[in-house]
Design a protein around this motif. Structure first.
Motif, PDB file in Angstrom:
ATOM      1  N   ILE A   1     -14.147  12.749  -5.025  1.00 59.93           N
ATOM      2  CA  ILE A   1     -13.721  11.415  -5.435  1.00 59.93           C
ATOM      3  C   ILE A   1     -14.692  10.825  -6.445  1.00 59.93           C
ATOM      4  O   ILE A   1     -14.290  10.213  -7.432  1.00 59.93           O
ATOM      5  CB  ILE A   1     -13.584  10.528  -4.189  1.00 59.93           C
TER       6      ILE A   1
ATOM      7  N   VAL B   1       1.829   0.820  -9.005  1.00 57.99           N
ATOM      8  CA  VAL B   1       0.581   0.084  -8.797  1.00 57.99           C
ATOM      9  C   VAL B   1       0.520  -1.114  -9.732  1.00 57.99           C
ATOM     10  O   VAL B   1       1.043  -1.091 -10.839  1.00 57.99           O
ATOM     11  CB  VAL B   1      -0.647   1.015  -8.967  1.00 57.99           C
ATOM     12  N   TYR B   2      -0.105  -2.184  -9.250  1.00 57.86           N
ATOM     13  CA  TYR B   2      -0.137  -3.465  -9.961  1.00 57.86           C
ATOM     14  C   TYR B   2      -1.550  -3.809 -10.399  1.00 57.86           C
ATOM     15  O   TYR B   2      -2.493  -3.687  -9.621  1.00 57.86           O
ATOM     16  CB  TYR B   2       0.390  -4.554  -9.015  1.00 57.86           C
TER      17      TYR B   2
ATOM     18  N   MET C   1     -13.771   4.370  -7.241  1.00 61.25           N
ATOM     19  CA  MET C   1     -13.626   5.341  -6.146  1.00 61.25           C
ATOM     20  C   MET C   1     -12.597   4.886  -5.124  1.00 61.25           C
ATOM     21  O   MET C   1     -11.830   5.692  -4.582  1.00 61.25           O
ATOM     22  CB  MET C   1     -14.982   5.564  -5.453  1.00 61.25           C
ATOM     23  N   ILE C   2     -12.575   3.578  -4.861  1.00 66.97           N
ATOM     24  CA  ILE C   2     -11.603   3.045  -3.899  1.00 66.97           C
ATOM     25  C   ILE C   2     -10.184   3.319  -4.384  1.00 66.97           C
ATOM     26  O   ILE C   2      -9.296   3.653  -3.601  1.00 66.97           O
ATOM     27  CB  ILE C   2     -11.864   1.543  -3.661  1.00 66.97           C
ATOM     28  N   GLY C   3      -9.987   3.216  -5.700  1.00 65.36           N
ATOM     29  CA  GLY C   3      -8.682   3.570  -6.251  1.00 65.36           C
ATOM     30  C   GLY C   3      -8.349   5.035  -6.012  1.00 65.36           C
ATOM     31  O   GLY C   3      -7.211   5.392  -5.703  1.00 65.36           O
TER      32      GLY C   3
ATOM     33  N   THR D   1      -5.499   5.553  -8.961  1.00 63.32           N
ATOM     34  CA  THR D   1      -4.524   5.821  -7.897  1.00 63.32           C
ATOM     35  C   THR D   1      -3.491   6.868  -8.306  1.00 63.32           C
ATOM     36  O   THR D   1      -2.566   7.155  -7.554  1.00 63.32           O
ATOM     37  CB  THR D   1      -3.766   4.537  -7.477  1.00 63.32           C
TER      38      THR D   1
ATOM     39  N   LEU E   1      -9.344   6.876  -3.540  1.00 59.40           N
ATOM     40  CA  LEU E   1      -9.271   7.232  -2.117  1.00 59.40           C
ATOM     41  C   LEU E   1      -7.861   7.541  -1.643  1.00 59.40           C
ATOM     42  O   LEU E   1      -7.657   8.391  -0.781  1.00 59.40           O
ATOM     43  CB  LEU E   1      -9.810   6.070  -1.266  1.00 59.40           C
ATOM     44  N   ILE E   2      -6.902   6.844  -2.217  1.00 61.08           N
ATOM     45  CA  ILE E   2      -5.534   6.955  -1.722  1.00 61.08           C
ATOM     46  C   ILE E   2      -4.978   8.367  -1.858  1.00 61.08           C
ATOM     47  O   ILE E   2      -4.107   8.778  -1.108  1.00 61.08           O
ATOM     48  CB  ILE E   2      -4.646   5.934  -2.431  1.00 61.08           C
TER      49      ILE E   2
ATOM     50  N   ARG F   1      -9.219   1.139 -12.246  1.00 55.98           N
ATOM     51  CA  ARG F   1      -8.916   1.196 -10.825  1.00 55.98           C
ATOM     52  C   ARG F   1      -7.456   1.572 -10.566  1.00 55.98           C
ATOM     53  O   ARG F   1      -7.163   2.322  -9.648  1.00 55.98           O
ATOM     54  CB  ARG F   1      -9.235  -0.165 -10.204  1.00 55.98           C
ATOM     55  N   VAL F   2      -6.549   1.055 -11.406  1.00 51.73           N
ATOM     56  CA  VAL F   2      -5.146   1.426 -11.176  1.00 51.73           C
ATOM     57  C   VAL F   2      -4.877   2.870 -11.595  1.00 51.73           C
ATOM     58  O   VAL F   2      -4.113   3.579 -10.943  1.00 51.73           O
ATOM     59  CB  VAL F   2      -4.135   0.459 -11.851  1.00 51.73           C
TER      60      VAL F   2
ATOM     61  N   VAL G   1       2.001   2.000  -3.477  1.00 48.55           N
ATOM     62  CA  VAL G   1       0.979   2.666  -4.283  1.00 48.55           C
ATOM     63  C   VAL G   1       1.029   4.167  -4.021  1.00 48.55           C
ATOM     64  O   VAL G   1       0.900   4.983  -4.937  1.00 48.55           O
ATOM     65  CB  VAL G   1      -0.429   2.105  -3.981  1.00 48.55           C
ATOM     66  N   GLU G   2       1.246   4.521  -2.761  1.00 49.69           N
ATOM     67  CA  GLU G   2       1.366   5.953  -2.435  1.00 49.69           C
ATOM     68  C   GLU G   2       2.542   6.580  -3.181  1.00 49.69           C
ATOM     69  O   GLU G   2       2.470   7.724  -3.626  1.00 49.69           O
ATOM     70  CB  GLU G   2       1.543   6.140  -0.923  1.00 49.69           C
TER      71      GLU G   2
ATOM     72  N   ASN H   1       0.826  -1.217   0.000  1.00 48.78           N
ATOM     73  CA  ASN H   1       0.000   0.000   0.000  1.00 48.78           C
ATOM     74  C   ASN H   1       0.858   1.265   0.000  1.00 48.78           C
ATOM     75  O   ASN H   1       0.496   2.274  -0.604  1.00 48.78           O
ATOM     76  CB  ASN H   1      -0.988  -0.014   1.166  1.00 48.78           C
TER      77      ASN H   1
ATOM     78  N   ASN I   1      -6.597  11.076  -1.305  1.00 53.30           N
ATOM     79  CA  ASN I   1      -7.115  11.993  -0.287  1.00 53.30           C
ATOM     80  C   ASN I   1      -7.893  13.205  -0.745  1.00 53.30           C
ATOM     81  O   ASN I   1      -8.373  13.965   0.079  1.00 53.30           O
ATOM     82  CB  ASN I   1      -5.966  12.534   0.573  1.00 53.30           C
TER      83      ASN I   1
END
Ligand SMILES: Nc1ncnc2c1ncn2[C@@H]1O[C@H](COP(=O)(O)OP(=O)(O)OP(=O)(O)O)[C@@H](O)[C@H]1O
Ligand SMILES: [Mg+2]
Lengths: 216, 291
Positions: A108, A78-79, A97-99, A148, A101-102, A144-145, A73-74, A70, A104
């Motif tokens: 979103i 990303v994979y 959206m979950i992607g 991020t 979230l990171i 999704r990737v 990813v920050e 994780n 911040n």
């Protein structure tokens, strides 16, 4: 930018990667090899989903070998899974959206919708991920990737399990990523499919890097 | 009106009804509200993190027991929330450690916790200054039911609203990602460990406070608070689960039905529990398909 230094990986006594070293210098590097040659294992080690038995991963000259996935990813690595792994009980939009979230930020939802549009899955945003076809799932995985906001995308066989038409759609998206200046490591079974996308290739066989073509 | 507002309004109605009923029903509704909170605390773990626990009697029962002992020895009531908090932290730690097991093993491991507690509770027999618990348990001074109901209904309300807010928050979304696929969540940048810790803490906290209410409500505890029946209660009560109101209503119905069946034949309600357990896979598949 990204350096893999003398990485080996052993499962029990099965040696899967043998002293693999490579460097992502240009934008897009294709990693080509047959089944079980260790492509997924290599990408998963770079992503932090698997620990190498020995060797190092460097990102911008910093050793990230011990960093959790994780955190990577920050940093911008990303994979994307070979077999898509969506959050099945959530909707397409929620998945994207979950992607997002990171990072911040606010809005979103809007950002996720924009990405869905770009990937051509905006007509599916309210569908549960579990009802999607393989082709749609691949696009969701890519969406999704991208969400991020990565610097380097590790794409594990983006064309696996796709028919010609869907492979073409995915290829167009990858060319779009290329135009957007993402760096990518892409695995595949054959050179041909990556020819227009990758700037360079390496060949991997039985866990060893065999040949460097144009350096990527 | 949004679905959320409607659900909250419906809950308020359910909570207000017993104010107009006689003492017996007030007492029964109070019990139901405590078990509804208990079910929601369990549901928080199951629905948001995908972990089915048969060991929520750990925070629930242990708080009830320790609080009862503390009250028995005349510790002031305002210390009781502190006990609930402490037990919740211990339970959360245990649940979190257990969550490294796969999902099926998690079910059995947590079940083991409730069985172990059930086995050991009869040994709580303090001799100095006396407190003869054992199989029969022990009693503490009674509180007025109205006062207890005020607390238990507020607790249920807070738990319910918390769950709805959490469900619609970024944190809730992360929890559901972890529920669906832990590795994929990690690969997309979610701190899976942190999310699991938070989920265990929230879930244990509400269960602990429900346990505290249980003690105040009955002014008596005995080893059966750790019984299998209590361990599987939330599972049974939320078998129709769609949103968050369904498990609440499920808990109320289950409590009322149990009391009724018990009045026909002692322990007859276990028959109902067994039947629901047997058909639960079908019911769950149905409610999952709907949700
Ligand atoms: N977790 C694991 N435990 C044991 N062996 C593993 C594990 N993961 C991978 N392997 C083994 O490592 C070898 C390489 O697997 P990997 O998935 O990296 O190959 P691949 O090149 O991606 O193959 P494909 O093209 O079929 O996706 C295989 O022989 C596989 O069985
Ligand atoms: Mg592979």
């Amino acid at each position: 930018m990204l350096v893999v230094k003398n990485v080996s990986k052993t499962y029990n006594s099965n040696v899967v990667l043998k002293d693999v070293s490579l460097e992502l210098k240009k934008r897009i590097l294709g990693i080509v090899g047959p089944n079980s040659s260790g492509k997924s294992t290599l990408l998963r080690i770079i992503a932090g989903l698997e620990k190498p038995s020995c060797g190092k991963i460097l990102f911008r000259d910093k050793d990230i070998t011990r960093l959790n996935a994780n955190k990577r990813v920050e940093l911008g690595i990303v994979y994307a899974f070979q077999i898509p792994r969506p959050f099945y009980r959530l909707t397409v939009l929620e998945n994207v959206m979950i992607g997002c979230l990171i990072r911040n930020g606010e809005n979103i939802r809007e950002r996720a919708i924009k990405i869905c549009k770009m990937m051509g899955i905006d007509h599916l945003i309210n569908a549960k991920a579990k009802v999607l076809s393989q082709g749609e799932l691949k696009l969701l995985e890519l969406a999704r990737v991208i969400a991020t906001e990565p610097e380097i995308i590790l794409l594990d066989e983006p064309f696996a399990a796709l028919d010609k038409k869907n492979a073409k759609v995915v290829k167009e998206k990858l060319l779009e990523f290329k135009r957007m200046n993402y760096r990518m490591l892409i695995t595949a079974h054959r050179f041909k499919i990556l020819r227009d996308i990758a700037d360079g290739f390496v060949e991997i066989k039985e866990g060893k890097i065999r040949r460097y073509h144009v350096e990527g | 009106m949004s679905k959320k507002t409607l659900e909250i309004a419906a809950l308020i109605v359910i909570l207000v009804i017993p104010m107009f009923l006689n003492f017996y029903y007030l007492w029964l509704f109070c019990l139901a509200s405590i078990f509804a909170t208990y079910t929601l605390s369990w549901f928080l773990m199951e629905k948001l993190c995908g972990r089915t626990s048969f060991g929520h009697t750990l925070p629930f029962g242990l708080t009830a027991y320790i609080a009862a002992i503390a009250i028995f020895f005349k510790y002031p009531l305002y210390l009781m929330p502190l006990i609930a908090l402490l037990v919740a932290m211990v339970s959360a730690t245990i649940f979190y450690a257990t969550s490294f097991l796969d999902r099926v093993k998690f079910v059995f491991a947590t079940f083991l916790y409730s069985i172990v507690l059930w086995e050991f509770a009869p040994f709580v027999v303090i001799k100095g200054d006396m407190l003869y618990g054992g199989e029969e348990g022990f009693s503490i001074p009674m509180l007025p039911t109205k006062a207890v109901y005020l607390f238990s209904s507020c607790l249920l309300f807070v738990t319910f609203v918390f769950l709805i807010v959490l469900h619609n928050s970024k944190l809730g979304l992360k929890m559901m990602a972890v529920r669906d696929d832990e590795e994929a969540a990690l690969a997309i940048g979610i701190n899976v460990k942190q999310i699991k810790v938070l989920n265990c803490v929230f879930s244990s906290l509400f269960a602990s406070f429900a346990g505290l209410m249980y003690t105040l409500h009955f002014s008596h505890v005995d080893p059966d608070i750790f019984s299998v029946e209590n361990a599987v209660f939330p599972f049974i009560a939320s078998v129709f689960a769609g949103g968050y109101l369904v498990p609440v209503i499920g808990s109320y119905i289950l409590i009322f039905a149990s009391k009724y069946l018990n009045s026909i034949l002692p322990q007859f309600h276990l028959f109902l529990y067994a039947i629901i357990l047997i058909i639960s896979p079908k019911l769950r598949r149905f409610s999952n398909a709907r949700g």
